[in-house]
Design a protein around this motif. Sequence first.
Motif, short mmCIF file in Angstrom:
data_model
loop_
_atom_site.label_atom_id
_atom_site.label_comp_id
_atom_site.label_asym_id
_atom_site.label_seq_id
_atom_site.Cartn_x
_atom_site.Cartn_y
_atom_site.Cartn_z
N PRO A 156 -26.79 17.35 -30.38
CA PRO A 156 -25.34 17.20 -30.45
C PRO A 156 -24.68 18.20 -31.39
O PRO A 156 -23.49 18.43 -31.32
CB PRO A 156 -25.15 15.77 -30.97
CG PRO A 156 -26.40 15.45 -31.69
CD PRO A 156 -27.49 16.23 -31.01
N THR A 157 -25.46 18.84 -32.25
CA THR A 157 -24.91 19.80 -33.20
C THR A 157 -24.78 21.19 -32.59
O THR A 157 -23.70 21.79 -32.60
CB THR A 157 -25.82 19.89 -34.45
OG1 THR A 157 -26.04 18.58 -34.95
CG2 THR A 157 -25.18 20.74 -35.52
N CYS A 158 -25.88 21.72 -32.04
CA CYS A 158 -25.86 23.10 -31.54
C CYS A 158 -26.03 23.21 -30.03
O CYS A 158 -25.86 24.29 -29.47
CB CYS A 158 -26.94 23.92 -32.24
SG CYS A 158 -28.61 23.32 -31.96
N GLY A 159 -26.39 22.13 -29.34
CA GLY A 159 -26.48 22.15 -27.89
C GLY A 159 -27.80 22.63 -27.33
O GLY A 159 -27.95 22.71 -26.11
N ASN A 160 -28.79 22.96 -28.17
CA ASN A 160 -30.09 23.39 -27.67
C ASN A 160 -30.88 22.19 -27.15
O ASN A 160 -30.66 21.05 -27.56
CB ASN A 160 -30.90 24.07 -28.79
CG ASN A 160 -30.41 25.47 -29.06
OD1 ASN A 160 -29.94 26.16 -28.18
ND2 ASN A 160 -30.52 25.88 -30.31
N MET A 161 -31.83 22.46 -26.27
CA MET A 161 -32.67 21.39 -25.74
C MET A 161 -33.64 20.92 -26.83
O MET A 161 -34.26 21.73 -27.50
CB MET A 161 -33.44 21.87 -24.52
CG MET A 161 -34.19 20.75 -23.82
SD MET A 161 -34.92 21.23 -22.26
CE MET A 161 -36.19 22.34 -22.79
#
Length: 110
Positions: A5-10
């Motif tokens: 939720p912070t950076c959007g990475n998997m």
Amino acid sequence: MEFCPTCGNMLLYELPHMERPARFYCPTCPYVCQIESKVKIKRHLRLVKKPIDPIFSEDDRKNLNKTTGVNCPDCNHGEASFTQVQTRSADEPMTVFYTCTKCNRTWTEN
């Protein structure tokens, strides 16, 4: 798949180790998501279809070009209004939409 939720990475999966349960973690930031041992049952909601407005309104159809070179597949009437739309890539021919002036049936010709 879960996403940070912070950076959007998997998020990546980390196996349980000693007393620590299995968890998801972000490889780029310090976000960690603990995996609960309980199974959550998600309720699937039915999607409501919205009404679709026609591309050409009745007023548009009245102002379309008329042709006498085609016959309606249903009533065999010899006059129809038509419009041309580029429905595929630019190097493909345009699609011609015909509408019978007698029975209002619509058909296409590529």
